[in-house]
Enzyme design. Structure first.
Site, PDB file in Angstrom:
ATOM      1  N   LYS A  28       0.832  -1.213   0.000  1.00 59.30           N
ATOM      2  CA  LYS A  28       0.000   0.000   0.000  1.00 59.30           C
ATOM      3  C   LYS A  28       0.857   1.250   0.000  1.00 59.30           C
ATOM      4  O   LYS A  28       0.479   2.266  -0.584  1.00 59.30           O
ATOM      5  CB  LYS A  28      -0.964   0.000   1.185  1.00 59.30           C
ATOM      6  CG  LYS A  28      -2.093  -0.980   0.973  1.00 59.30           C
ATOM      7  CD  LYS A  28      -3.323  -0.631   1.792  1.00 59.30           C
ATOM      8  CE  LYS A  28      -4.465  -1.558   1.438  1.00 59.30           C
ATOM      9  NZ  LYS A  28      -5.525  -1.578   2.423  1.00 59.30           N
ATOM     10  N   LYS A  32      -3.515 -10.781  -6.651  1.00 58.61           N
ATOM     11  CA  LYS A  32      -4.878 -11.055  -6.160  1.00 58.61           C
ATOM     12  C   LYS A  32      -5.878 -10.083  -6.796  1.00 58.61           C
ATOM     13  O   LYS A  32      -5.532  -8.942  -7.109  1.00 58.61           O
ATOM     14  CB  LYS A  32      -4.926 -10.987  -4.634  1.00 58.61           C
ATOM     15  CG  LYS A  32      -4.865  -9.606  -4.072  1.00 58.61           C
ATOM     16  CD  LYS A  32      -5.316  -9.551  -2.615  1.00 58.61           C
ATOM     17  CE  LYS A  32      -5.341  -8.090  -2.194  1.00 58.61           C
ATOM     18  NZ  LYS A  32      -5.861  -7.809  -0.909  1.00 58.61           N
ATOM     19  N   LYS A  77     -10.031  -4.613  -5.158  1.00 63.47           N
ATOM     20  CA  LYS A  77     -11.006  -3.539  -5.368  1.00 63.47           C
ATOM     21  C   LYS A  77     -10.367  -2.391  -6.143  1.00 63.47           C
ATOM     22  O   LYS A  77     -11.023  -1.674  -6.861  1.00 63.47           O
ATOM     23  CB  LYS A  77     -11.435  -2.946  -4.021  1.00 63.47           C
ATOM     24  CG  LYS A  77     -12.184  -3.864  -3.112  1.00 63.47           C
ATOM     25  CD  LYS A  77     -12.356  -3.185  -1.748  1.00 63.47           C
ATOM     26  CE  LYS A  77     -12.722  -4.163  -0.668  1.00 63.47           C
ATOM     27  NZ  LYS A  77     -12.601  -3.638   0.680  1.00 63.47           N
TER      28      LYS A  77
HETATM   29  P1  TYM Z   1     -10.350  -6.242   2.951  1.00 63.77           P
HETATM   30  O1  TYM Z   1     -11.447  -5.264   3.087  1.00 63.77           O
HETATM   31  O2  TYM Z   1      -9.204  -5.900   2.076  1.00 63.77           O
HETATM   32  O3  TYM Z   1     -10.920  -7.632   2.463  1.00 63.77           O
HETATM   33  C1  TYM Z   1     -12.047  -8.223   3.097  1.00 63.77           C
HETATM   34  C2  TYM Z   1     -11.954  -9.720   3.053  1.00 63.77           C
HETATM   35  O4  TYM Z   1     -11.884 -10.181   1.702  1.00 63.77           O
HETATM   36  C3  TYM Z   1     -10.754 -11.042   1.550  1.00 63.77           C
HETATM   37  N1  TYM Z   1     -10.229 -10.874   0.199  1.00 63.77           N
HETATM   38  C4  TYM Z   1      -9.984 -11.888  -0.643  1.00 63.77           C
HETATM   39  N2  TYM Z   1     -10.150 -13.220  -0.502  1.00 63.77           N
HETATM   40  C5  TYM Z   1      -9.831 -13.991  -1.565  1.00 63.77           C
HETATM   41  N3  TYM Z   1      -9.342 -13.486  -2.739  1.00 63.77           N
HETATM   42  C6  TYM Z   1      -9.159 -12.163  -2.904  1.00 63.77           C
HETATM   43  N4  TYM Z   1      -8.703 -11.673  -4.068  1.00 63.77           N
HETATM   44  C7  TYM Z   1      -9.492 -11.296  -1.832  1.00 63.77           C
HETATM   45  N5  TYM Z   1      -9.439  -9.946  -1.650  1.00 63.77           N
HETATM   46  C8  TYM Z   1      -9.891  -9.711  -0.407  1.00 63.77           C
HETATM   47  C9  TYM Z   1      -9.764 -10.572   2.605  1.00 63.77           C
HETATM   48  O5  TYM Z   1      -8.825 -11.562   2.924  1.00 63.77           O
HETATM   49  C10 TYM Z   1     -10.686 -10.265   3.759  1.00 63.77           C
HETATM   50  O6  TYM Z   1     -11.023 -11.436   4.455  1.00 63.77           O
HETATM   51  N6  TYM Z   1      -8.046  -5.389   7.259  1.00 63.77           N
HETATM   52  C11 TYM Z   1      -9.113  -6.113   6.619  1.00 63.77           C
HETATM   53  C12 TYM Z   1     -10.464  -5.753   7.219  1.00 63.77           C
HETATM   54  C13 TYM Z   1     -10.519  -5.952   8.686  1.00 63.77           C
HETATM   55  C14 TYM Z   1     -10.613  -7.194   9.372  1.00 63.77           C
HETATM   56  C15 TYM Z   1     -10.631  -6.860  10.746  1.00 63.77           C
HETATM   57  C16 TYM Z   1     -10.671  -8.522   8.946  1.00 63.77           C
HETATM   58  C17 TYM Z   1     -10.503  -4.970   9.611  1.00 63.77           C
HETATM   59  N7  TYM Z   1     -10.558  -5.517  10.843  1.00 63.77           N
HETATM   60  C18 TYM Z   1     -10.707  -7.855  11.719  1.00 63.77           C
HETATM   61  C19 TYM Z   1     -10.757  -9.504   9.927  1.00 63.77           C
HETATM   62  C20 TYM Z   1     -10.758  -9.174  11.283  1.00 63.77           C
HETATM   63  C21 TYM Z   1      -9.134  -5.761   5.160  1.00 63.77           C
HETATM   64  O7  TYM Z   1      -8.632  -4.756   4.757  1.00 63.77           O
HETATM   65  O8  TYM Z   1      -9.816  -6.644   4.393  1.00 63.77           O
END
Ligand code: TYM
Length: 330
Positions: free
Chosen positions: A113, A195, A198
């Protein structure tokens, strides 16, 4: 019987992808019967990049509607907005004092990032995993269902919790990352070595959950594959087609070998259309329900207010324990 506790969340950045769905939400849905589930909308985490305030507010409510539309049942799971529970930011401060700069510098997401947002490498971006640790530890979560890319953050959470427990005695449950299924890392359709994200800037690389059927079909038809024209899973040599097999498998529940057999001699054109069709069918009910929910802001408000109350009750207990242990007058 005490059920195991789950905590997970997604950032309210809009434009959720098929990766978010298959790596997270789709698994959350399946866990609702057997676990005590807490699903959060991570709005504070989104502040690490610059947002338009109105867009952030919209994205937050959109994500709530999407959780429910995807089958997260507010009667079974606790759904809440992270910033509504002040304990998240409060515990994050304390945990910052038990987390080393070296640990945070090793986080691959921070490295990625900060390369992407070189003009805004703020300290929130750096300490972001500590806020995530606070999210998880406040609820004494046993399991954290996430995609592969979040595993490192959950491991850091474990290290912070173990360090704190070692100094002050049992305070936090040590959580496990719970990474499930064949689509724990959905890759980009145009760049299957990265991966699906978004924020991808490559056209047609990501399937968004609100994409219309014709767009989904077009994106899959354009997906990068290889010249062999044989539907065979080989992540190293055939990352594009392997990614499509994983997506098809995650949605239909069919094993990889079955899929190879089913499409034996059929070529990529036909397979791509089949993958697109199963994704379109999978997303359709969610897309319809989502539109209905968006027209019902009162219902959404009821859900997030009730969710915040329940979440606060749990979170404050952990926070109070931590405050007492570190010596704050409470
Ligand atoms: P974030 O918002 O980037 O993604 C949310 C969830 O989607 C999963 N994910 C994917 N899984 C498979 N393939 C992909 N290409 C892919 N892209 C995203 C991520 O692994 C995630 O499970 N920091 C976290 C949000 C968060 C969080 C938490 C998660 C904040 N607090 C506490 C768990 C527990 C995040 O940015 O995820």
């Amino acid at each position: 019987m005490n059920k195991k506790v789950i905590l997970s969340g997604i950032q309210a950045t809009g434009n959720l992808t098929l990766g978010n769905y298959l790596g997270a939400i789709n698994n959350w849905k399946k866990m609702q019967e057997d676990y005590d589930c807490n699903y959060m909308i991570a709005d504070l985490h989104t502040l690490t990049i610059r947002n338009n305030p109105d867009t952030l507010r919209n994205n937050t409510l959109d994500l709530l509607a999407l959780y429910i539309a995807a089958g997260i049942d507010p009667e079974k799971s606790n759904i809440f907005i992270q910033s509504h529970v002040a304990a998240h930011a409060e515990l994050a401060w304390i945990l910052n004092c038990y987390t080393y700069m070296g640990e945070l510098s090793r986080m691959t997401q921070f490295k990625d990032k900060s390369a992407k947002h070189a003009d805004n490498i703020n300290s929130g971006l750096f300490t972001y995993p500590v806020l995530m640790a606070a999210d998880i530890l406040l609820y004494q979560a046993d399991l954290v269902p996430v995609g592969e890319d979040q595993k490192q953050h959950v491991e850091l959470t474990r290290n912070i919790a173990e360090r704190f427990n070692k100094i002050y005695g049992d305070t936090f449950k040590i959580p496990e990352p719970y990474i499930q299924g064949v689509a724990a890392r959905v890759m980009g359709l145009q760049d299957p070595t990265s991966k699906m994200s978004k924020s991808s800037t490559i056209p047609n690389d990501s399937i968004f959950l609100n994409d219309e059927p014709d767009i989904i079909l077009k994106k899959f038809k354009k997906a990068i594959t290889d010249s062999e024209n044989i539907v065979r899973f080989d992540k190293e040599k055939k990352p594009g087609i392997s990614n499509l097999i994983s997506i098809y498998s995650a949605i239909t529940g069919e094993g990889k070998e079955n899929i190879e057999k089913k499409f034996d001699g059929k070529g990529y054109g036909e397979f791509k259309v089949a993958v697109a069709e199963c994704v379109i069918e999978e997303l359709k009910p969610m897309q319809n329900k989502y539109k209905e929910l968006k027209d019902n802001p009162d219902y959404l408000e009821k859900i997030y207010r009730r969710g915040a109350e329940r979440a606060k009750e749990i979170a404050i207990k952990t926070l109070k324990d931590v405050y007492e242990k570190v010596g704050l007058v409470w």
